[in-house]
Enzyme design. Sequence first.
Site, PDB file in Angstrom:
ATOM      1  CG  HIS A 246      -1.902  -1.090   1.251  1.00  0.00           C
ATOM      2  ND1 HIS A 246      -2.947  -1.134   0.350  1.00  0.00           N
ATOM      3  CD2 HIS A 246      -2.025  -2.192   2.028  1.00  0.00           C
ATOM      4  CE1 HIS A 246      -3.670  -2.221   0.593  1.00  0.00           C
ATOM      5  NE2 HIS A 246      -3.130  -2.875   1.587  1.00  0.00           N
ATOM      6  CD  GLU A 275      -3.500  -6.501   1.859  1.00  0.00           C
ATOM      7  OE1 GLU A 275      -3.823  -5.345   2.207  1.00  0.00           O
ATOM      8  OE2 GLU A 275      -3.574  -7.480   2.618  1.00  0.00           O
ATOM      9  CG  ASP A 277      -3.907   0.322  -2.541  1.00  0.00           C
ATOM     10  OD1 ASP A 277      -2.897   0.527  -1.826  1.00  0.00           O
ATOM     11  OD2 ASP A 277      -5.039   0.138  -2.076  1.00  0.00           O
TER      12      ASP A 277
HETATM   13  O1  9MR Z   1     -10.166  -3.318   1.867  1.00  0.00           O
HETATM   14  C1  9MR Z   1     -10.618  -3.737   3.130  1.00  0.00           C
HETATM   15  C2  9MR Z   1     -11.766  -2.836   3.576  1.00  0.00           C
HETATM   16  O2  9MR Z   1     -12.895  -3.010   2.755  1.00  0.00           O
HETATM   17  C3  9MR Z   1     -12.107  -3.105   5.037  1.00  0.00           C
HETATM   18  O3  9MR Z   1     -13.058  -2.167   5.470  1.00  0.00           O
HETATM   19  C4  9MR Z   1     -10.852  -3.006   5.877  1.00  0.00           C
HETATM   20  C5  9MR Z   1     -11.119  -3.260   7.345  1.00  0.00           C
HETATM   21  O4  9MR Z   1      -9.978  -3.068   8.103  1.00  0.00           O
HETATM   22  O5  9MR Z   1      -9.890  -3.940   5.412  1.00  0.00           O
HETATM   23  C6  9MR Z   1      -9.465  -3.667   4.116  1.00  0.00           C
HETATM   24  O6  9MR Z   1      -8.467  -4.560   3.694  1.00  0.00           O
HETATM   25  C7  9MR Z   1      -7.250  -4.550   4.427  1.00  0.00           C
HETATM   26  C8  9MR Z   1      -6.662  -5.943   4.345  1.00  0.00           C
HETATM   27  O7  9MR Z   1      -7.591  -6.892   4.771  1.00  0.00           O
HETATM   28  C9  9MR Z   1      -5.380  -6.033   5.157  1.00  0.00           C
HETATM   29  N1  9MR Z   1      -4.432  -5.019   4.789  1.00  0.00           N
HETATM   30  C10 9MR Z   1      -4.947  -3.641   4.732  1.00  0.00           C
HETATM   31  C11 9MR Z   1      -6.199  -3.598   3.848  1.00  0.00           C
HETATM   32  C12 9MR Z   1      -6.674  -2.160   3.692  1.00  0.00           C
HETATM   33  O8  9MR Z   1      -7.069  -1.649   4.928  1.00  0.00           O
END
Ligand code: 9MR
Length: 361
Positions: A246, A275, A277
């Site tokens: 990220h 992940e 972005d």
């Molecule tokens: O993209 C996910 C989002 O929709 C949720 O609300 C969030 C909750 O904490 O989690 C996001 O995904 C996360 C992933 O599971 C772990 N790494 C960080 C990601 C972005 O927050």
Amino acid sequence: MRKPIKAVLVGTAAAALLAPCTINAFAHEDHGRGSRDAQADTLGALGLRADVRIGTAVDMAALADDEPYRAKAASEFSSVTPENVMKWEVVEPNRGQYDWKEADKLVDFARVNGQLVRGHTLLWHNQLPAWLTTGDFTADELRAILRKHITDEARHFKGRIWQWDVVNEVFNDDGTLRDSIWLQKLGPGYIADAFRWAHAADPKAKLFINDYNIEGVNAKSTALYNLVVKLRKQRVPIDGVGIQGHLSVQYNAPHDIAENMKRFDDLGLETAITEADVRVPMPSDSTKQEAQAEGYDVLLRGCLLTRKCTDFTVWGFTDKYSWVPDTFEGEGAANLFDEDYKAKPAYSALRDDLLLAAGRN
Ligand code: 9MR
């Protein structure tokens, strides 16, 4: 030469091997670039030629309701990760009552489209069900609950998950272990236990530790490296390290990512960008989009330069459904496609890297 990645069949049918994505990836090899159809030129198809899976996180509501989203998720990628629906609060909202519906839908979608599945995630400090966080359990009870959760979930998807993010985000940025309910009540041994339980439940799945801010060489990635060395010495069944990726254009891109990944590679571990972005301060413009393309490019190159980097996953592919604006005020537009599914420079950057890696430029 990169070694071919060990493809895990999603589901049991050999038909998955013959899924459109795989066929088209090779069907037009002898033709000029202009004569190849759109499908053969997708990131997923190009990635297969470079021995790297290109995946996306999938938002199940968008997959159900938005046809262009569904079409792109199916055609552009060769692996998928559930953005939320394999997390504990979704699969066991009430104690003892499992709900695999949405996760099963994604696994089926992947099978139909010849994609592999990254399971995300068996153990995290976030998105835990309320019954668990407010339960006031003893250490012994909590350990039994965790063991049951990991065993039941890994067993439910047994044979259908390529890579599991067994533990997610267990470190702080300074390299100490996160002060989660797991560390507080179970002590640091919970990490090794989680891998052992996951392996017992699904021996063929590749088991990953996953975290953010570990792209470059820093206190956090070094602490994670040291932990992994220790786990391997103790014969804990850990196969890989997931680097989330990220990024923000407001910080320097991690140009030492290949150096960092090499340390894990040298241990014989698989690695993946899990992940990716790259967010920008809003509103976005062409300069910011170029900086964003560089961020994506640095991440993918890190993977392509690492012998056992098996996959590169973006955390969603369209700005239409990104988690970023809800989390970082004033930032957004972090994905490869804009809200109207128009490709940005970042998309071309990834494409060019893959063409180069596949030796087809
Ligand atoms: O993209 C996910 C989002 O929709 C949720 O609300 C969030 C909750 O904490 O989690 C996001 O995904 C996360 C992933 O599971 C772990 N790494 C960080 C990601 C972005 O927050």
